[in-house]
Each structure stands twice: as C-alpha cells, then as structure tokens.
Design a protein around this motif. Structure first.
Motif, mmCIF file in Angstrom:
data_model
loop_
_atom_site.group_PDB
_atom_site.id
_atom_site.type_symbol
_atom_site.label_atom_id
_atom_site.label_comp_id
_atom_site.label_asym_id
_atom_site.label_seq_id
_atom_site.Cartn_x
_atom_site.Cartn_y
_atom_site.Cartn_z
ATOM 1 N N PHE A 57 -8.241 4.525 3.328
ATOM 2 C CA PHE A 57 -7.579 5.241 4.424
ATOM 3 C C PHE A 57 -6.157 4.709 4.462
ATOM 4 C CE2 PHE A 57 -6.136 5.850 8.728
ATOM 5 C CZ PHE A 57 -6.616 7.113 9.063
ATOM 6 N N THR A 58 -5.189 5.604 4.444
ATOM 7 C CA THR A 58 -3.789 5.156 4.354
ATOM 8 C C THR A 58 -2.964 5.627 5.545
ATOM 9 O OG1 THR A 58 -2.973 7.116 3.162
ATOM 10 C CG2 THR A 58 -3.948 5.366 1.832
ATOM 11 N N GLY A 59 -1.996 4.828 5.921
ATOM 12 C CA GLY A 59 -1.064 5.224 6.969
ATOM 13 C C GLY A 59 0.305 4.617 6.714
ATOM 14 N N ARG A 60 1.324 5.461 6.808
ATOM 15 C CA ARG A 60 2.700 4.976 6.659
ATOM 16 C C ARG A 60 3.440 5.158 7.978
ATOM 17 N NH1 ARG A 60 4.038 8.430 1.320
ATOM 18 N NH2 ARG A 60 2.810 9.929 2.519
ATOM 19 N N PRO A 61 4.416 4.279 8.246
ATOM 20 C CA PRO A 61 5.160 4.390 9.499
ATOM 21 C C PRO A 61 5.613 5.835 9.731
ATOM 22 C CG PRO A 61 5.832 2.411 8.339
ATOM 23 C CD PRO A 61 4.895 3.142 7.417
ATOM 24 N N GLY A 62 5.381 6.326 10.930
ATOM 25 C CA GLY A 62 5.753 7.708 11.256
ATOM 26 C C GLY A 62 4.593 8.675 11.129
ATOM 27 N N GLU A 63 3.548 8.284 10.415
ATOM 28 C CA GLU A 63 2.380 9.160 10.263
ATOM 29 C C GLU A 63 1.368 8.883 11.381
ATOM 30 O OE1 GLU A 63 2.222 9.770 5.401
ATOM 31 O OE2 GLU A 63 0.961 8.207 6.296
ATOM 32 N N PRO A 64 0.647 9.914 11.809
ATOM 33 C CA PRO A 64 -0.364 9.695 12.861
ATOM 34 C C PRO A 64 -1.435 8.682 12.429
ATOM 35 C CG PRO A 64 -0.300 12.019 12.145
ATOM 36 C CD PRO A 64 0.795 11.320 11.420
ATOM 37 N N GLU A 65 -1.729 8.638 11.121
ATOM 38 C CA GLU A 65 -2.736 7.677 10.614
ATOM 39 C C GLU A 65 -2.295 6.237 10.865
ATOM 40 O OE1 GLU A 65 -1.496 10.214 8.944
ATOM 41 O OE2 GLU A 65 -3.183 11.481 8.308
ATOM 42 N N HIS A 66 -0.999 6.005 10.732
ATOM 43 C CA HIS A 66 -0.441 4.665 10.966
ATOM 44 C C HIS A 66 -0.649 4.270 12.427
ATOM 45 C CE1 HIS A 66 2.959 1.610 10.919
ATOM 46 N NE2 HIS A 66 2.338 1.336 9.785
#
Ligand SMILES: Cc1cc2nc3c(=O)[nH]c(=O)nc-3n(C[C@H](O)[C@H](O)[C@H](O)COP(=O)(O)O)c2cc1C
Length: 186
Positions: A57-66
């Motif tokens: 599961f990945t999340g980058r700054p600015g993404e809802p996953e983050h």
C-alpha cells in the motif's frame, strides 16, 4: 559481540552505501516512474513456488493514501517518515483466505526479499529506504482492512536522504555468521 565498523570495500557499492536515514529531504518527490520501478523490482523477486505473497500500500505526500497512513505512525518514526517522498506498507499473504491453512510457509521470508530488491532499486535511483515497525499495527490494520489471509508486516519510508550514515555502525563479524548457533560436533 557487536563490532562497530564501516562496510568494507569489495562488496557492491549499492550494498556498502545503503543505510536507513533518519532524515529525508521533504522537497524530493517520488514520481510515478520511480514508484513503478520500485514496485517492478519487488515484483521480480524470487519466492517459494513463485507464490509472490506480497502486496504494497503506497502513499505520497499530497495523496489521500498518505493522509490515511500518517495518523498511524509512532512518534519515533513520524519525526523522519513524514518528510519521505513515499510511504509503503508491506503486506504478506500468510493464510488461504480466512482459514488457518498456510498460503506459504515462506510468506514473510519472501516479502522481506521483495523489500530488499525494492531497497536496492531505490538505492540505484539515488533514493534511500528506512524500513520500520514503529507504527500502530492494530490501527493501521483497521484502516486498510486487508483481504482475508493477508497481514501487514512493516512500513518503509523512501526518499532522498539528508546526511550520511552514522559514523559507527554495528554488525556481527563474518566469523560469527559462520560459527553458528549449532552445538559443537562431538
Ligand atoms: C523489519 C524492520 C523493522 C525496523 N523497525 C524500525 C523502527 O521501528 N524504527 C527505526 O528507527 N528503524 C527500524 N528499522 C531499521 C533498523 O533499525 C536498521 O535497519 C538497523 O539499525 C541497521 O541500520 P542500517 O539500516 O542503517 O544499516 C527496522 C528495520 C527492519 C528491517
């Protein structure tokens, strides 16, 4: 028992140069191509019976996953992980659906190897990886609700390191690796 040392010459520079940073450059984004290459590296790792018991599961700054990941970081990891260009949650498939039947007895082993491959792909791209367990496993499991049979194992922060490795790093000696935990033969 532990020997402070630097990685010696002779091992591959990608191995010798790797370390787990405790600071990341918040301005260094991980773009789609880079993220794709990191996951490709994991994808091509070997696994028992080619079972490929891994997921990320990945999340980058600015993404809802983050945003979903940040509240579950422990204070210790939050200090540096928030600045990384990418947060990863690693999952392994231990069981067949919601049964007690093992999907693979090597599930965690194989996941670790896939993360190692991802780590060195990151290193080759000028990025660094800091794996960590300092997060709320129960809370994150509730948040991500993995499919039956799957379990969250670890997290990793990926990004451009600020600064270098600590001066003294400790490792067991090679002799100790070979002397083994087995009792001496009679
Ligand atoms: C499965 C796993 C869990 C880890 N958990 C943490 C953690 O919770 N916090 C942390 O700061 N580092 C964590 N680390 C990083 C290790 O502390 C680090 O790899 C080790 O001290 C060796 O340092 P190096 O990676 O810089 O060589 C973890 C590493 C692994 C592989």
């Amino acid at each position: 028992m532990h020997e402070p040392q630097e990685p010696p010459g002779g091992i591959h520079p990608l191995l010798a140069g790797r370390f787990s940073p405790s600071r990341f450059d918040p301005s260094a984004a991980v773009d789609d191509r880079t993220l794709g290459l990191l996951l490709e590296a994991a994808r091509w790792a070997p696994s028992a019976g080619n079972s490929q018991p891994w997921s990320f599961f990945t999340g980058r700054p600015g993404e809802p996953e983050h945003q979903r990941l940040l509240p579950h970081l422990a204070p210790g990891s939050a200090r540096w992980a928030v600045d990384a260009g990418l947060l990863l949650v690693t999952l392994t498939r231990r069981h067949v659906d919601d049964t007690e039947l093992l999907y693979s007895e090597f599930a965690d082993y194989d996941l670790g190897q896939a993360v190692a491959h991802l780590t060195f792909q990151a290193q080759a791209l000028g990025l660094a990886v800091h794996q960590f367990r300092a997060f709320d496993l129960e809370g994150l499991t509730e948040e991500l609700a993995p499919a039956p049979g799957w379990a969250i194992v670890s997290m990793a922060a990926v990004g451009r390191a600020v600064g270098g490795p600590p001066k003294a790093r400790e490792r067991h000696s090679v002799a100790r690796l070979r002397s083994g935990p087995w009792p001496p033969s009679a």
